[in-house]
Motif scaffolding. Structure first.
Motif, short mmCIF file in Angstrom:
data_model
loop_
_atom_site.label_atom_id
_atom_site.label_comp_id
_atom_site.label_asym_id
_atom_site.label_seq_id
_atom_site.Cartn_x
_atom_site.Cartn_y
_atom_site.Cartn_z
N LEU A 39 -6.06 -4.53 28.39
CA LEU A 39 -4.60 -4.38 28.47
C LEU A 39 -4.22 -3.02 27.93
O LEU A 39 -4.77 -2.57 26.91
CB LEU A 39 -3.90 -5.45 27.63
CG LEU A 39 -4.01 -6.89 28.10
CD1 LEU A 39 -3.29 -7.82 27.13
CD2 LEU A 39 -3.45 -7.05 29.50
N GLU A 40 -3.28 -2.36 28.59
CA GLU A 40 -2.81 -1.04 28.16
C GLU A 40 -1.30 -1.08 27.92
O GLU A 40 -0.56 -1.65 28.72
CB GLU A 40 -3.12 0.01 29.20
CG GLU A 40 -2.65 1.40 28.81
CD GLU A 40 -2.99 2.46 29.85
OE1 GLU A 40 -2.77 3.64 29.55
OE2 GLU A 40 -3.46 2.11 30.96
N ASN A 41 -0.87 -0.46 26.83
CA ASN A 41 0.55 -0.30 26.55
C ASN A 41 0.99 0.99 27.22
O ASN A 41 0.65 2.09 26.77
CB ASN A 41 0.81 -0.25 25.05
CG ASN A 41 2.27 -0.05 24.72
OD1 ASN A 41 3.12 0.11 25.60
ND2 ASN A 41 2.57 -0.02 23.43
N THR A 42 1.78 0.89 28.29
CA THR A 42 2.25 2.06 29.03
C THR A 42 3.63 2.52 28.57
O THR A 42 4.18 3.46 29.12
CB THR A 42 2.28 1.77 30.54
OG1 THR A 42 3.17 0.68 30.78
CG2 THR A 42 0.89 1.44 31.06
N ALA A 43 4.20 1.85 27.56
CA ALA A 43 5.53 2.19 27.07
C ALA A 43 5.46 3.29 26.01
O ALA A 43 4.38 3.70 25.58
CB ALA A 43 6.19 0.95 26.47
N ASP A 44 6.63 3.74 25.59
CA ASP A 44 6.72 4.76 24.54
C ASP A 44 6.85 4.16 23.15
O ASP A 44 7.00 4.88 22.18
CB ASP A 44 7.94 5.67 24.81
CG ASP A 44 7.78 6.47 26.08
OD1 ASP A 44 6.63 6.78 26.45
OD2 ASP A 44 8.81 6.78 26.71
N GLU A 45 6.83 2.84 23.07
CA GLU A 45 6.96 2.14 21.80
C GLU A 45 5.80 1.18 21.62
O GLU A 45 5.22 0.72 22.61
CB GLU A 45 8.27 1.36 21.76
CG GLU A 45 9.51 2.22 21.87
CD GLU A 45 10.78 1.38 21.93
OE1 GLU A 45 10.94 0.53 21.04
OE2 GLU A 45 11.55 1.56 22.87
N PRO A 46 5.47 0.83 20.38
CA PRO A 46 4.41 -0.17 20.17
C PRO A 46 4.84 -1.54 20.68
O PRO A 46 6.03 -1.83 20.78
CB PRO A 46 4.22 -0.18 18.65
CG PRO A 46 5.37 0.54 18.07
CD PRO A 46 6.02 1.35 19.13
N VAL A 47 3.85 -2.39 21.01
CA VAL A 47 4.11 -3.75 21.48
C VAL A 47 3.44 -4.72 20.51
O VAL A 47 2.24 -4.62 20.25
CB VAL A 47 3.55 -3.96 22.91
CG1 VAL A 47 3.72 -5.41 23.34
CG2 VAL A 47 4.23 -3.04 23.89
N VAL A 78 -0.57 -5.22 16.89
CA VAL A 78 0.36 -4.29 17.53
C VAL A 78 -0.43 -3.29 18.36
O VAL A 78 -1.35 -2.64 17.85
CB VAL A 78 1.22 -3.56 16.46
CG1 VAL A 78 2.14 -2.53 17.12
CG2 VAL A 78 2.03 -4.56 15.65
N LEU A 79 -0.04 -3.17 19.62
CA LEU A 79 -0.69 -2.21 20.52
C LEU A 79 0.20 -0.99 20.63
O LEU A 79 1.34 -1.08 21.10
CB LEU A 79 -0.93 -2.87 21.88
CG LEU A 79 -1.85 -2.15 22.84
CD1 LEU A 79 -3.23 -1.93 22.23
CD2 LEU A 79 -1.98 -2.94 24.13
N GLU A 80 -0.30 0.13 20.17
CA GLU A 80 0.47 1.37 20.12
C GLU A 80 0.64 1.97 21.52
O GLU A 80 -0.12 1.66 22.44
CB GLU A 80 -0.22 2.37 19.20
CG GLU A 80 -0.30 1.92 17.76
CD GLU A 80 1.05 1.72 17.12
OE1 GLU A 80 1.18 0.79 16.31
OE2 GLU A 80 2.00 2.47 17.42
N PRO A 81 1.64 2.84 21.72
CA PRO A 81 1.87 3.48 23.02
C PRO A 81 0.62 4.20 23.53
O PRO A 81 -0.04 4.92 22.78
CB PRO A 81 2.99 4.48 22.75
CG PRO A 81 3.67 3.98 21.52
CD PRO A 81 2.61 3.30 20.71
N GLY A 82 0.30 3.97 24.80
CA GLY A 82 -0.84 4.64 25.42
C GLY A 82 -2.20 4.08 25.03
O GLY A 82 -3.22 4.49 25.57
N GLU A 83 -2.25 3.12 24.14
CA GLU A 83 -3.51 2.56 23.67
C GLU A 83 -3.89 1.32 24.48
O GLU A 83 -3.07 0.72 25.16
CB GLU A 83 -3.43 2.20 22.19
CG GLU A 83 -3.17 3.40 21.29
CD GLU A 83 -4.32 4.39 21.26
OE1 GLU A 83 -5.47 4.00 21.55
OE2 GLU A 83 -4.08 5.56 20.94
#
Length: 182
Positions: A44-52, A81-86
């Motif tokens: 899974l990738e966080n493509t947002a500018d904020e952590p999830v 928490v998955l950081e942005p872009g991680e």
């Protein structure tokens, strides 16, 4: 537990709205065909500018799959928490989890090599993200399971506050022309 190391403290700034979580995450990679459980994984990738914040979320396969067949879904750890872009890699087999690599702990494969549906579900059993691969058509796979239209219609399916339809009972319904006497 942090998903990926960063300068963000805690999960107070993390995305936690269902729609936003579904929009922020993608299945970036998977390795499911003809592999052992220790080699089978979903990324899974966080493509947002904020952590999830994925605390309380679960990863499942399609209806009627291994998870519905008696195996437990994968549960993200508290404060994950998955950081942005991680990315976070969830491996079916056993191993020692790190900040970016999590292990489900099974010695059997969860994902069908020829096609399946990856579902991310929140703590209230609401589907947030669905990704079909292989021979699975997402529209056909879930057409009878949902009341509401999905946010996006394609092989990627993201949902917010979707409701499952009640299961149809195999019991006979009373004949409406039959009169009951008391």
């Amino acid at each position: 537990m942090r998903g990926c190391a960063s300068d963000t403290e805690g999960s107070e700034d993390a995305i936690d709205d269902l729609q936003a979580v579904g929009d922020a995450l993608e299945v970036a990679n998977l390795n499911v065909k003809d592999v052992s459980p220790d080699e089978e994984y979903i990324v899974l990738e966080n493509t947002a500018d904020e952590p999830v914040d994925l605390s309380g979320f679960e990863l499942r396969d399609r209806e009627g799959g291994q998870v519905d067949g008696g195996l437990s879904p994968f549960s993200f750890p508290d404060e994950f928490v998955l950081e942005p872009g991680e990315t976070a890699r969830i491996t079916t087999g056993e191993g020692d989890s790190t900040e970016t690599e999590l292990y489900w702990g099974y010695n059997v494969n969860i994902w069908r090599g020829d096609g399946d549906v990856v579902r991310l579900v929140d703590a209230n059993d609401q589907v947030v993200l669905e990704h079909a691969y292989g021979d699975i058509d997402l529209e056909e796979s879930t057409a009878i399971l949902w009341y509401e239209p999905m946010v996006r219609r394609s092989q990627w399916r993201r949902a917010s506050r979707s409701r499952r339809m009640p299961r149809i009972s195999s019991r006979k319904r009373p004949n409406p022309t039959t009169r009951r006497t008391h």
